[in-house]
Design a protein around this motif. Sequence first.
Motif, PDB file in Angstrom:
ATOM      1  N   ALA A 116       0.833  -1.207   0.000  1.00  0.00           N
ATOM      2  CA  ALA A 116       0.000   0.000   0.000  1.00  0.00           C
ATOM      3  C   ALA A 116       0.867   1.256   0.000  1.00  0.00           C
ATOM      4  CB  ALA A 116      -0.917  -0.001   1.223  1.00  0.00           C
ATOM      5  N   PHE A 117       1.917   1.258   0.816  1.00  0.00           N
ATOM      6  CA  PHE A 117       2.765   2.442   0.930  1.00  0.00           C
ATOM      7  C   PHE A 117       3.710   2.565  -0.263  1.00  0.00           C
ATOM      8  CE2 PHE A 117       1.265   1.499   5.160  1.00  0.00           C
ATOM      9  CZ  PHE A 117       0.793   2.739   5.551  1.00  0.00           C
ATOM     10  N   SER A 118       4.047   1.451  -0.885  1.00  0.00           N
ATOM     11  CA  SER A 118       4.819   1.504  -2.125  1.00  0.00           C
ATOM     12  C   SER A 118       4.016   2.178  -3.229  1.00  0.00           C
ATOM     13  CB  SER A 118       5.229   0.086  -2.551  1.00  0.00           C
ATOM     14  OG  SER A 118       5.916   0.111  -3.782  1.00  0.00           O
ATOM     15  N   LEU A 119       2.743   1.833  -3.327  1.00  0.00           N
ATOM     16  CA  LEU A 119       1.881   2.457  -4.335  1.00  0.00           C
ATOM     17  C   LEU A 119       1.798   3.968  -4.141  1.00  0.00           C
ATOM     18  CD1 LEU A 119      -0.987  -0.181  -4.414  1.00  0.00           C
ATOM     19  CD2 LEU A 119       0.268   0.596  -6.433  1.00  0.00           C
ATOM     20  N   SER A 121       3.903   5.945  -2.522  1.00  0.00           N
ATOM     21  CA  SER A 121       5.200   6.610  -2.693  1.00  0.00           C
ATOM     22  C   SER A 121       5.606   6.736  -4.152  1.00  0.00           C
ATOM     23  CB  SER A 121       6.291   5.870  -1.909  1.00  0.00           C
ATOM     24  OG  SER A 121       6.484   4.564  -2.415  1.00  0.00           O
ATOM     25  N   ASN A 122       5.046   5.895  -5.016  1.00  0.00           N
ATOM     26  CA  ASN A 122       5.376   5.948  -6.443  1.00  0.00           C
ATOM     27  C   ASN A 122       4.323   6.664  -7.293  1.00  0.00           C
ATOM     28  OD1 ASN A 122       7.971   4.366  -6.973  1.00  0.00           O
ATOM     29  ND2 ASN A 122       6.855   2.953  -5.643  1.00  0.00           N
ATOM     30  N   ALA A 123       3.306   7.235  -6.642  1.00  0.00           N
ATOM     31  CA  ALA A 123       2.276   7.960  -7.390  1.00  0.00           C
ATOM     32  C   ALA A 123       2.862   9.231  -8.021  1.00  0.00           C
ATOM     33  CB  ALA A 123       1.122   8.323  -6.455  1.00  0.00           C
ATOM     34  N   VAL A 131       4.252  12.611   1.157  1.00  0.00           N
ATOM     35  CA  VAL A 131       4.647  12.484   2.565  1.00  0.00           C
ATOM     36  C   VAL A 131       3.430  12.667   3.469  1.00  0.00           C
ATOM     37  CG1 VAL A 131       5.937  13.583   4.437  1.00  0.00           C
ATOM     38  CG2 VAL A 131       7.073  13.093   2.268  1.00  0.00           C
ATOM     39  N   GLU A 132       2.599  13.668   3.171  1.00  0.00           N
ATOM     40  CA  GLU A 132       1.402  13.904   3.983  1.00  0.00           C
ATOM     41  C   GLU A 132       0.416  12.738   3.871  1.00  0.00           C
ATOM     42  OE1 GLU A 132       0.873  16.354   6.234  1.00  0.00           O
ATOM     43  OE2 GLU A 132       2.983  16.798   5.783  1.00  0.00           O
ATOM     44  N   LEU A 133       0.304  12.168   2.681  1.00  0.00           N
ATOM     45  CA  LEU A 133      -0.585  11.017   2.491  1.00  0.00           C
ATOM     46  C   LEU A 133      -0.112   9.818   3.303  1.00  0.00           C
ATOM     47  CD1 LEU A 133      -1.124  11.254  -1.375  1.00  0.00           C
ATOM     48  CD2 LEU A 133      -2.841  11.722   0.388  1.00  0.00           C
ATOM     49  N   ILE A 134       1.184   9.560   3.274  1.00  0.00           N
ATOM     50  CA  ILE A 134       1.742   8.429   4.014  1.00  0.00           C
ATOM     51  C   ILE A 134       1.583   8.657   5.514  1.00  0.00           C
ATOM     52  CG2 ILE A 134       3.914   7.256   4.590  1.00  0.00           C
ATOM     53  CD1 ILE A 134       4.674   7.640   1.588  1.00  0.00           C
ATOM     54  N   LYS A 135       1.803   9.879   5.965  1.00  0.00           N
ATOM     55  CA  LYS A 135       1.613  10.197   7.381  1.00  0.00           C
ATOM     56  C   LYS A 135       0.161   9.954   7.796  1.00  0.00           C
ATOM     57  CE  LYS A 135       3.290  14.174   8.796  1.00  0.00           C
ATOM     58  NZ  LYS A 135       3.731  15.609   8.736  1.00  0.00           N
ATOM     59  N   CYS A 136      -0.762  10.376   6.961  1.00  0.00           N
ATOM     60  CA  CYS A 136      -2.183  10.236   7.282  1.00  0.00           C
ATOM     61  C   CYS A 136      -2.595   8.767   7.338  1.00  0.00           C
ATOM     62  CB  CYS A 136      -3.020  10.989   6.240  1.00  0.00           C
ATOM     63  SG  CYS A 136      -4.795  10.975   6.573  1.00  0.00           S
TER      64      CYS A 136
END
Length: 286
Positions: A116-119, A121-123, A131-136
């Motif tokens: 999920a986080f790989s997807l 981070s590569n968007a 970064v904000e999306l991953i934090k959320c």
Amino acid sequence: MEKLLSLFEDYLINNLPTSKTFHPYFEDALADMLKAGGKRFRPMLLLSVVKSNKSLLIPNSLPVALGLEFLHTYSLVHDDLPAMDNADLRRGFQTLHKKYDEVTAILVGDALNTEAFSLISNASLSNDIKVELIKCLSFNGGINGMIIGQAIDCYFENQKLELNQLEFLHIHKTARLIAASLKMGAIICEYDLLTQEKLYNFGIDLGLLFQIQDDIIDETCTSLEAGKTTKNDGSKNSFVNLLGLAGAIKSADELALKCINTLNIFDSNLKESLEELLLKYINRHK
């Protein structure tokens, strides 16, 4: 909305996770629960918010929406495990530990979580936004959200919680990921911080409503009707078990009205985009 859902489904099918090894079935197991369908509610919340403000960013948002669906699906796979709910059915199909084995189900969940986080981070979005999306997502899907909710749910089986404790449990286990879905859409299309907060708080109410509705469905529907194992909450802290069926329906009615009233205070584009998705769900307990 149907067009947006179709776009997401096509993207999902074309981007199913693969293992590409000599394992006899792990690649199939990775894809099974994703291909099985479901409401796609969380990714559609995200995409609906993006559509309301910067619709041209929808293609760039699809990997993020898919990452959200991966993380949600991982949580379902693990939720169904023998150590947790020991369920036989999910999305109308055999659960992975039943179809394959428990080790496969655990590892599929682990894989979907990290992928999920790989997807995300590569968007094709700015690094600051990613970064904000991953934090959320990590906050609301992790130890401050879904995980602590699940831990409390499992630990307090056969122990009656107070209403405020039950709400805490389900706000964390269910509602925070739904709230994150709305906020992540707002982050992508750069709504101001106040709107992000309002969407997040709306998502908490919406997620709590969905949990009460799920408890009602578990009590009133067959597994065939629900597409998942029902009558499985006897030892759980559910709203039906605490409030009774009539009390749970009353609480759902009140929260549904609150959600409708909140929708009406959003700006017209946001309201219209969310209404198209939500109006068929808000009163699904009736």
